[in-house]
Design a protein around this motif. Structure first.
Motif, mmCIF file in Angstrom:
data_model
loop_
_atom_site.group_PDB
_atom_site.id
_atom_site.type_symbol
_atom_site.label_atom_id
_atom_site.label_comp_id
_atom_site.label_asym_id
_atom_site.label_seq_id
_atom_site.Cartn_x
_atom_site.Cartn_y
_atom_site.Cartn_z
ATOM 1 N N VAL A 38 21.684 -62.302 7.663
ATOM 2 C CA VAL A 38 21.912 -63.648 7.149
ATOM 3 C C VAL A 38 20.958 -63.961 6.000
ATOM 4 N N LYS A 39 21.361 -64.940 5.209
ATOM 5 C CA LYS A 39 20.567 -65.379 4.052
ATOM 6 C C LYS A 39 20.674 -66.893 3.932
ATOM 7 N N TRP A 40 19.667 -67.518 3.308
ATOM 8 C CA TRP A 40 19.707 -68.939 3.016
ATOM 9 C C TRP A 40 18.984 -69.172 1.705
ATOM 10 N N SER A 41 19.528 -70.064 0.934
ATOM 11 C CA SER A 41 18.987 -70.366 -0.378
ATOM 12 C C SER A 41 17.840 -71.365 -0.266
ATOM 13 N N PHE A 42 16.845 -71.214 -1.130
ATOM 14 C CA PHE A 42 15.777 -72.198 -1.212
ATOM 15 C C PHE A 42 15.244 -72.246 -2.634
ATOM 16 N N VAL A 43 14.542 -73.321 -2.944
ATOM 17 C CA VAL A 43 13.993 -73.524 -4.284
ATOM 18 C C VAL A 43 12.472 -73.487 -4.213
ATOM 19 N N ASP A 55 17.370 -55.019 -14.533
ATOM 20 C CA ASP A 55 18.801 -55.197 -14.267
ATOM 21 C C ASP A 55 19.219 -54.408 -13.033
ATOM 22 N N ILE A 56 18.651 -53.231 -12.846
ATOM 23 C CA ILE A 56 18.983 -52.393 -11.686
ATOM 24 C C ILE A 56 18.518 -53.063 -10.402
ATOM 25 N N GLU A 57 17.293 -53.607 -10.396
ATOM 26 C CA GLU A 57 16.792 -54.310 -9.208
ATOM 27 C C GLU A 57 17.663 -55.512 -8.870
ATOM 28 N N ARG A 58 18.032 -56.304 -9.876
ATOM 29 C CA ARG A 58 18.903 -57.462 -9.625
ATOM 30 C C ARG A 58 20.238 -57.027 -9.047
ATOM 31 N N HIS A 59 20.775 -55.935 -9.565
ATOM 32 C CA HIS A 59 22.054 -55.425 -9.067
ATOM 33 C C HIS A 59 21.925 -54.965 -7.613
ATOM 34 N N GLN A 60 20.856 -54.246 -7.280
ATOM 35 C CA GLN A 60 20.651 -53.773 -5.905
ATOM 36 C C GLN A 60 20.511 -54.938 -4.933
ATOM 37 N N VAL A 61 19.755 -55.965 -5.307
ATOM 38 C CA VAL A 61 19.599 -57.135 -4.452
ATOM 39 C C VAL A 61 20.937 -57.859 -4.308
ATOM 40 N N SER A 62 21.680 -57.958 -5.382
ATOM 41 C CA SER A 62 23.005 -58.600 -5.339
ATOM 42 C C SER A 62 23.925 -57.893 -4.360
ATOM 43 N N LEU A 63 23.924 -56.565 -4.370
ATOM 44 C CA LEU A 63 24.765 -55.800 -3.450
ATOM 45 C C LEU A 63 24.359 -56.040 -1.999
ATOM 46 N N LEU A 64 23.063 -56.050 -1.725
ATOM 47 C CA LEU A 64 22.582 -56.289 -0.370
ATOM 48 C C LEU A 64 22.971 -57.689 0.094
ATOM 49 N N LEU A 65 22.685 -58.692 -0.717
ATOM 50 C CA LEU A 65 22.951 -60.068 -0.304
ATOM 51 C C LEU A 65 24.443 -60.372 -0.205
ATOM 52 N N ALA A 66 25.266 -59.644 -0.926
ATOM 53 C CA ALA A 66 26.712 -59.857 -0.850
ATOM 54 C C ALA A 66 27.234 -59.573 0.556
ATOM 55 N N ALA A 67 26.544 -58.701 1.290
ATOM 56 C CA ALA A 67 26.973 -58.337 2.639
ATOM 57 C C ALA A 67 26.438 -59.314 3.697
ATOM 58 N N TYR A 68 25.530 -60.212 3.302
ATOM 59 C CA TYR A 68 24.913 -61.135 4.244
ATOM 60 C C TYR A 68 25.697 -62.443 4.300
ATOM 61 N N VAL A 69 25.633 -63.108 5.439
ATOM 62 C CA VAL A 69 26.307 -64.386 5.648
ATOM 63 C C VAL A 69 25.323 -65.512 5.322
ATOM 64 N N GLU A 70 25.780 -66.483 4.546
ATOM 65 C CA GLU A 70 24.920 -67.616 4.224
ATOM 66 C C GLU A 70 24.890 -68.590 5.400
ATOM 67 N N VAL A 71 23.691 -69.014 5.780
ATOM 68 C CA VAL A 71 23.503 -69.913 6.931
ATOM 69 C C VAL A 71 22.581 -71.059 6.547
ATOM 70 N N GLN A 72 22.506 -72.049 7.420
ATOM 71 C CA GLN A 72 21.499 -73.099 7.314
ATOM 72 C C GLN A 72 20.277 -72.623 8.106
ATOM 73 N N PRO A 73 19.114 -72.569 7.488
ATOM 74 C CA PRO A 73 17.931 -72.069 8.193
ATOM 75 C C PRO A 73 17.383 -73.091 9.189
ATOM 76 N N VAL A 74 16.561 -72.604 10.088
ATOM 77 C CA VAL A 74 15.756 -73.473 10.939
ATOM 78 C C VAL A 74 14.347 -73.465 10.338
ATOM 79 N N PHE A 75 13.553 -74.483 10.669
ATOM 80 C CA PHE A 75 12.211 -74.583 10.100
ATOM 81 C C PHE A 75 11.183 -74.626 11.207
ATOM 82 N N ARG A 76 10.047 -73.972 10.979
ATOM 83 C CA ARG A 76 8.947 -73.981 11.946
ATOM 84 C C ARG A 76 8.282 -75.346 11.931
#
Length: 83
Positions: A38-43, A55-76
């Protein structure tokens, strides 16, 4: 930054309450849990390592994150437990 501080500030996986830190695609930051895919966006304007990504690193991260499901995170809470 410690794991607990990251999870307090930027969130954690809703399944296990933990995180594997973050990945960036350019200026877009994603908290991740590799165990649960899973993944969640933050600023955060203070994280600038993405400026050195190739560009290669951005592409590799893009491929990995494309397979992850976006969720709402929990916070400590300040006491350390995810809520």
């Amino acid at each position: 930054m410690t794991e607990h501080l990251f999870e307090y500030m930027f969130g954690a996986c809703p399944e296990c309450g933990k995180s594997n830190g973050f990945l960036a695609i350019g200026p877009d930051h994603w908290g991740v849990c590799h165990r649960h895919g899973v993944k969640w966006s933050f600023v955060c304007d203070d994280l600038e390592g993405w400026k050195d990504q190739s560009d290669i690193e951005r592409h590799q991260v893009s491929l990995l994150l494309a397979a992850y499901v976006e969720v709402q995170p929990v916070f400590r809470s300040m006491g350390g437990r995810a809520q």
